[in-house]
Design a protein around this motif. Structure first.
Motif, mmCIF file in Angstrom:
data_model
loop_
_atom_site.group_PDB
_atom_site.id
_atom_site.type_symbol
_atom_site.label_atom_id
_atom_site.label_comp_id
_atom_site.label_asym_id
_atom_site.label_seq_id
_atom_site.Cartn_x
_atom_site.Cartn_y
_atom_site.Cartn_z
ATOM 1 N N ALA A 1 -12.856 21.672 -90.138
ATOM 2 C CA ALA A 1 -12.567 22.270 -91.445
ATOM 3 C C ALA A 1 -11.070 22.344 -91.704
ATOM 4 N N ALA A 2 -10.306 22.613 -90.660
ATOM 5 C CA ALA A 2 -8.851 22.691 -90.817
ATOM 6 C C ALA A 2 -8.293 21.379 -91.338
ATOM 7 N N VAL A 3 -8.891 20.274 -90.925
ATOM 8 C CA VAL A 3 -8.447 18.952 -91.366
ATOM 9 C C VAL A 3 -8.988 18.622 -92.746
ATOM 10 N N LEU A 4 -10.292 18.772 -92.923
ATOM 11 C CA LEU A 4 -10.942 18.375 -94.163
ATOM 12 C C LEU A 4 -10.519 19.245 -95.349
ATOM 13 N N LEU A 5 -10.503 20.553 -95.147
ATOM 14 C CA LEU A 5 -10.175 21.437 -96.261
ATOM 15 C C LEU A 5 -8.695 21.379 -96.636
ATOM 16 N N SER A 6 -7.815 21.220 -95.643
ATOM 17 C CA SER A 6 -6.402 21.090 -95.975
ATOM 18 C C SER A 6 -6.162 19.813 -96.769
ATOM 19 N N SER A 7 -6.885 18.743 -96.444
ATOM 20 C CA SER A 7 -6.764 17.494 -97.208
ATOM 21 C C SER A 7 -7.281 17.686 -98.632
ATOM 22 N N LEU A 8 -8.387 18.416 -98.768
ATOM 23 C CA LEU A 8 -8.924 18.701 -100.093
ATOM 24 C C LEU A 8 -7.952 19.531 -100.914
ATOM 25 N N ALA B 1 -4.235 44.870 -90.689
ATOM 26 C CA ALA B 1 -4.989 43.721 -91.201
ATOM 27 C C ALA B 1 -4.593 43.410 -92.644
ATOM 28 N N ALA B 2 -4.439 44.458 -93.456
ATOM 29 C CA ALA B 2 -4.047 44.261 -94.853
ATOM 30 C C ALA B 2 -2.656 43.631 -94.942
ATOM 31 N N ALA B 3 -1.744 44.077 -94.090
ATOM 32 C CA ALA B 3 -0.385 43.522 -94.084
ATOM 33 C C ALA B 3 -0.399 42.058 -93.657
ATOM 34 N N HIS B 4 -1.256 41.738 -92.686
ATOM 35 C CA HIS B 4 -1.371 40.356 -92.227
ATOM 36 C C HIS B 4 -1.886 39.448 -93.346
ATOM 37 N N GLN B 5 -2.899 39.908 -94.057
ATOM 38 C CA GLN B 5 -3.443 39.136 -95.163
ATOM 39 C C GLN B 5 -2.403 38.922 -96.257
ATOM 40 N N GLN B 6 -1.652 39.968 -96.551
ATOM 41 C CA GLN B 6 -0.614 39.854 -97.569
ATOM 42 C C GLN B 6 0.475 38.886 -97.137
ATOM 43 N N ARG B 7 0.811 38.926 -95.858
ATOM 44 C CA ARG B 7 1.837 38.002 -95.352
ATOM 45 C C ARG B 7 1.381 36.553 -95.491
ATOM 46 N N LEU B 8 0.111 36.294 -95.213
ATOM 47 C CA LEU B 8 -0.409 34.937 -95.330
ATOM 48 C C LEU B 8 -0.368 34.459 -96.777
ATOM 49 N N ILE C 1 -6.111 29.073 -102.580
ATOM 50 C CA ILE C 1 -5.952 28.449 -101.263
ATOM 51 C C ILE C 1 -6.292 29.445 -100.162
ATOM 52 N N TYR C 2 -5.858 30.680 -100.322
ATOM 53 C CA TYR C 2 -6.169 31.699 -99.327
ATOM 54 C C TYR C 2 -7.684 31.893 -99.210
ATOM 55 N N LEU C 3 -8.387 31.906 -100.343
ATOM 56 C CA LEU C 3 -9.838 32.097 -100.322
ATOM 57 C C LEU C 3 -10.555 30.920 -99.660
ATOM 58 N N VAL C 4 -10.024 29.715 -99.841
ATOM 59 C CA VAL C 4 -10.597 28.550 -99.174
ATOM 60 C C VAL C 4 -10.412 28.676 -97.661
ATOM 61 N N MET C 5 -9.257 29.176 -97.242
ATOM 62 C CA MET C 5 -8.969 29.324 -95.811
ATOM 63 C C MET C 5 -9.693 30.507 -95.176
ATOM 64 N N ARG C 6 -10.010 31.512 -95.962
ATOM 65 C CA ARG C 6 -10.472 32.792 -95.438
ATOM 66 C C ARG C 6 -11.653 32.717 -94.462
ATOM 67 N N PRO C 7 -12.680 31.908 -94.726
ATOM 68 C CA PRO C 7 -13.802 31.869 -93.761
ATOM 69 C C PRO C 7 -13.397 31.413 -92.361
ATOM 70 N N TYR C 8 -12.241 30.771 -92.251
ATOM 71 C CA TYR C 8 -11.804 30.238 -90.961
ATOM 72 C C TYR C 8 -10.641 31.024 -90.351
ATOM 73 N N ILE C 9 -10.200 32.074 -91.059
ATOM 74 C CA ILE C 9 -9.107 32.883 -90.517
ATOM 75 C C ILE C 9 -9.451 34.368 -90.481
ATOM 76 N N PRO D 1 -11.573 37.351 -89.115
ATOM 77 C CA PRO D 1 -12.391 37.572 -87.917
ATOM 78 C C PRO D 1 -13.866 37.780 -88.213
ATOM 79 N N LEU D 2 -14.175 38.472 -89.312
ATOM 80 C CA LEU D 2 -15.566 38.734 -89.638
ATOM 81 C C LEU D 2 -16.327 37.464 -89.982
ATOM 82 N N GLN D 3 -15.634 36.499 -90.576
ATOM 83 C CA GLN D 3 -16.294 35.270 -91.017
ATOM 84 C C GLN D 3 -16.162 34.121 -90.016
ATOM 85 N N LEU D 4 -15.074 34.121 -89.248
ATOM 86 C CA LEU D 4 -14.844 33.023 -88.318
ATOM 87 C C LEU D 4 -15.937 32.899 -87.277
ATOM 88 N N GLN D 5 -16.514 34.029 -86.867
ATOM 89 C CA GLN D 5 -17.550 33.989 -85.836
ATOM 90 C C GLN D 5 -18.757 33.151 -86.267
#
Length: 204
Positions: free
Chosen positions: A190-197, A130-137, A167-175, A177-181
């Motif tokens: 959100a993917a549309v609105l936040l990416s535009s923001l 999970a840590a490696a995945h986050q770092q890759r993103l 940008i990663y922190l803005v995306m985090r609630p939607y990527i 697993p603990l927060q996406l639920q």
């Protein structure tokens, strides 16, 4: 995750196949019963191997979960790479990145709920996969920002690492697993609105 053994090279392929069988059976078992509710003893009975034999290949239940989690995250990385591969601009790459991550995460949640629990535990306990995945993103976001700056799409005043982390922190609630639920109902919009923001904030 690579598991080192003391076996001779000649026995490698056979043991590698057995290890794969354990992972495959564990994926099915965890997918049906859930990760946290399953013990290594439960898994051994389901697979038909002894508990001691499983420990020959994996030193813990987490080690098995790590392999499954790493496999799933590798699939997710491939989905992301394919989504942004032919994007004509850095701006479009960011849009596609956010959309691909939210869609893939939501799909895993709805269609593979028990395996989603492994991703949640991995994120909660900060497993290496999970840590490696986050770092890759984070690195991928940073590379996209660099590309946009070089093309004149994005501003250059804000420190690069600060921008990428924000940008990663803005995306985090939607990527994550603990927060996406808790965000499934709004993930698509959100993917549309936040990416535009985000893109408006990056404008030079």
């Amino acid at each position: 995750m690579t598991i080192q053994t003391n076996e001779t090279p000649a026995r490698g392929p056979s043991e590698h196949n057995i290890r794969d069988q354990v992972v495959e059976a564990a994926t099915a078992h965890f997918g049906h019963f859930g990760y946290e509710k399953t013990t290594v003893s439960d898994l051994a009975k389901a697979i038909g191997f002894s508990k001691a034999y499983i420990y020959k290949f994996f030193d813990s239940k987490q080690a098995i979960g790590e392999v499954i989690c790493a496999n799933r995250l590798a699939q997710l990385a491939e989905i992301v790479d394919q989504a942004i591969a032919d994007a004509p601009t850095a701006s479009e790459k960011l849009r596609r990145l956010f959309r691909a991550l939210t869609e893939a995460g939501s799909d895993l949640f709805f269609h593979d709920r028990m395996l989603y629990d492994i991703a949640a535990v991995a994120s909660r306990d900060n497993w290496p996969s999970a840590a490696a995945h986050q770092q890759r993103l984070r690195q991928l976001i940073q590379l996209i920002i660099q590309e946009g700056r070089q093309a004149g799409e994005f501003e250059r005043k804000t420190p690069l690492d600060e921008t990428a982390n924000a940008i990663y922190l803005v995306m985090r609630p939607y990527i994550c697993p603990l927060q996406l639920q808790y965000s499934l109902d709004t993930a698509s919009s959100a993917a549309v609105l936040l990416s535009s923001l985000i893109l408006r904030s990056l404008s030079p």
